[in-house]
Enzyme design. Structure first.
Site, PDB file in Angstrom:
ATOM      1  N   SER A   4       0.798  -1.224   0.000  1.00  0.00           N
ATOM      2  CA  SER A   4       0.000   0.000   0.000  1.00  0.00           C
ATOM      3  C   SER A   4       0.829   1.271   0.000  1.00  0.00           C
ATOM      4  CB  SER A   4      -0.959  -0.015   1.188  1.00  0.00           C
ATOM      5  OG  SER A   4      -0.254  -0.225   2.389  1.00  0.00           O
ATOM      6  N   HIS A  39      -5.415  -2.757  -3.159  1.00  0.00           N
ATOM      7  CA  HIS A  39      -4.966  -1.789  -4.173  1.00  0.00           C
ATOM      8  C   HIS A  39      -4.864  -2.383  -5.574  1.00  0.00           C
ATOM      9  CE1 HIS A  39      -4.128   1.246  -1.135  1.00  0.00           C
ATOM     10  NE2 HIS A  39      -3.721   0.233  -0.393  1.00  0.00           N
ATOM     11  N   LYS A  55     -11.789   1.740  -2.419  1.00  0.00           N
ATOM     12  CA  LYS A  55     -10.656   2.315  -3.148  1.00  0.00           C
ATOM     13  C   LYS A  55     -11.004   2.411  -4.635  1.00  0.00           C
ATOM     14  CE  LYS A  55      -7.650   1.403   0.634  1.00  0.00           C
ATOM     15  NZ  LYS A  55      -6.979   0.394   1.438  1.00  0.00           N
TER      16      LYS A  55
HETATM   17  C1  LIG Z   1      -7.012   0.260   2.897  1.00  0.00           C
HETATM   18  C2  LIG Z   1      -6.509  -1.113   3.178  1.00  0.00           C
HETATM   19  C3  LIG Z   1      -7.220  -1.977   4.025  1.00  0.00           C
HETATM   20  C4  LIG Z   1      -8.390  -1.514   4.825  1.00  0.00           C
HETATM   21  O1  LIG Z   1      -9.528  -1.385   4.042  1.00  0.00           O
HETATM   22  P1  LIG Z   1     -10.663  -0.377   4.512  1.00  0.00           P
HETATM   23  O2  LIG Z   1     -11.839  -0.776   3.690  1.00  0.00           O
HETATM   24  O3  LIG Z   1     -10.158   0.981   4.221  1.00  0.00           O
HETATM   25  O4  LIG Z   1     -10.867  -0.607   5.976  1.00  0.00           O
HETATM   26  C5  LIG Z   1      -6.762  -3.271   4.150  1.00  0.00           C
HETATM   27  N1  LIG Z   1      -5.651  -3.690   3.511  1.00  0.00           N
HETATM   28  C6  LIG Z   1      -4.941  -2.878   2.717  1.00  0.00           C
HETATM   29  C7  LIG Z   1      -3.723  -3.399   2.028  1.00  0.00           C
HETATM   30  C8  LIG Z   1      -5.346  -1.561   2.540  1.00  0.00           C
HETATM   31  O5  LIG Z   1      -4.619  -0.741   1.791  1.00  0.00           O
END
Ligand SMILES: *Cc1c(COP(=O)(O)O)cnc(C)c1O
Length: 427
Positions: free
Chosen positions: A193, A221, A256
């Site tokens: 990330s 991602h 995302k």
């Molecule tokens: C953003 C993220 C999460 C958490 O997801 P949310 O829906 O924002 O709680 C989990 N794992 C990774 C790798 C992330 O980047």
């Protein structure tokens, strides 16, 4: 009232964070979260969102949510096992499973909840969790919560994974009771990330196959972004008929690249049924609003129907990387290696917190929003600007950011010397 003792402790810690440039503040966005937005009253171009496909402000998602709000209202009112499970949730789960060609999918309220729920449900103290050192915080916390033995592996280091898998399979005489020898799970971000690089998934899958371990992939991602079809990390595995199986547990998020909210786990019938019985962050949490599921369904239709968004995104990444290379040559930014990443996450590692903050402030004054990322989100000495590209960025916006970066690096480079931020770990 917080008792004075605790109040003092909190205040002291806040002061310490300020003193070492680790204090964090929020900036409120007025209106929508598109590429162009208004933050702190200032119009700017956002280069730090995870809205990679530009869907968060897409009117089709809002329309789908509005329609569902009209028929379903706002809240689901209960957890899914009580009375909160809506037909919109069920349809979304079916469509996700179909898109990813997995037997089943289970919707969670967030990626954080999914990772905690899955790891806690699947592992316990006789088991072993083998994890990349740069995995997302939710995977770390989920692993801790499970009580399993937690083995941290150097970033993307296949050799260490292999050694740990061999050891956990055969703990040796006296180390553990073979009768209760537990299961081993290997867990990794697919796209890291904060660095944007990829886990060596086919190699890890082969290792798991060979040593009887389970592979869990967090594709927060990659989902919607990677692959011709947007099936994310699953498209990094060889197709059907190959010796490399897909991951046993696949987690991706809907907040995302899908521009909605929530997350899901995809896998076998048995896995999903087990999570329905045992994933505490799912069982004991109110089901997401049906309208959010409706928005995610609209986003999934767009992911399937508009591959040109992914193409535009990849062109944007390439344009940014080429521009950055020219810029590094022109500005002579010796300590600015081009990111190894070819994903929309393009980190500029600057070292010292003060340096990252100063450059971030400089860019915001020029109308470009790139948040500074500091510990504990990244290892000490690797504070950075985490620049993220979107399909919705125009070439002019990308060039504008590059020009502002060139100017900023000259200015900030003089104000905050690089030496202050010499990384204290390799890589
Ligand atoms: C953003 C993220 C999460 C958490 O997801 P949310 O829906 O924002 O709680 C989990 N794992 C990774 C790798 C992330 O980047």
């Amino acid at each position: 009232m917080v008792p004075p003792g605790l109040e003092q402790r909190l205040a002291a810690e806040l002061q310490r964070l300020r003193a070492v440039d680790l204090y964090r503040v929020r900036r409120a966005v007025e209106g929508g979260h598109g590429v162009k937005l208004v933050v702190d009253g200032r119009a700017c171009v956002n280069f730090c969102s995870n809205d990679y496909l530009g869907l968060a402000a897409d009117p089709r998602l809002a329309e789908a949510a509005r329609r569902a709000l009209g028929t379903c209202g706002t809240g689901s009112g209960a957890s899914a096992l009580i009375s909160g499970y809506n037909a919109e949730h069920a349809r979304l789960e079916e469509e996700l499973a179909d898109f990813l060609q997995r037997p089943r999918a289970l919707l969670f309220s967030s990626g954080w909840a999914a990772n905690l729920g899955v790891l806690r449900a699947l592992l316990s103290k006789n088991d072993t969790l083998v994890a990349d050192e740069l995995n997302h915080a939710s995977l770390i916390d989920g692993g801790r919560l499970s009580g399993a033995r937690y083995v941290k592996v150097p970033h993307r280091h296949v050799g260490t994974y292999e050694r740990v898998l061999i050891q956990s399979r055969d703990p040796g005489p006296g180390t553990r009771d073979p009768g209760t020898a537990g299961h081993t799970m290997l867990v990794t971000d697919a796209v890291f990330s904060m660095d944007g690089d990829l886990a060596p998934l086919p190699e890890l899958s082969r290792l798991c196959e060979r040593h009887g371990a389970t592979l869990m992939v967090d594709d927060a991602h990659g989902f919607g972004v990677l692959g011709d079809k947007g099936r994310g990390a699953l498209e990094l595995f060889p197709g059907p008929g190959s010796q490399v199986p897909g991951p046993g547990v696949y987690v991706a998020t809907l907040g995302k690249s899908l521009g909605a909210a929530g997350a899901f786990v995809a896998g076998s019938d048995t896995l999903i049924e087990y999570l329905v019985q045992r994933a505490r962050s799912w069982v004991f949490s109110t089901a997401p609003p049906p309208a959010i599921a409706a928005a995610a369904r609209a986003a999934l239709r767009i992911v399937r129907a508009e591959p040109e968004r992914r193409q535009r995104l990849h062109h944007n990444v390439a344009r940014f990387r080429e521009g950055l290379e020219q810029l590094s040559a022109a500005v002579g930014v010796s300590r600015l290696p081009p990111p190894a990443s070819h994903t929309p996450i393009q980190p500029l590692v600057l070292g010292a917190e003060a340096r990252a903050l100063a450059l971030s402030r400089f860019l915001l004054e020029r109308g470009y929003w790139v948040a500074a990322i500091r510990p504990p989100t990244v290892p000490r000495g690797t504070s950075r600007l985490r620049i993220t590209l979107s399909a919705a960025h125009t070439p002019e916006q990308i060039d504008g950011l590059l020009n502002a970066l060139a100017e900023g690096l000259r200015t900030v480079g003089r104000a905050v010397p690089a030496e202050e931020g010499a990384p204290d770990r390799p890589g």
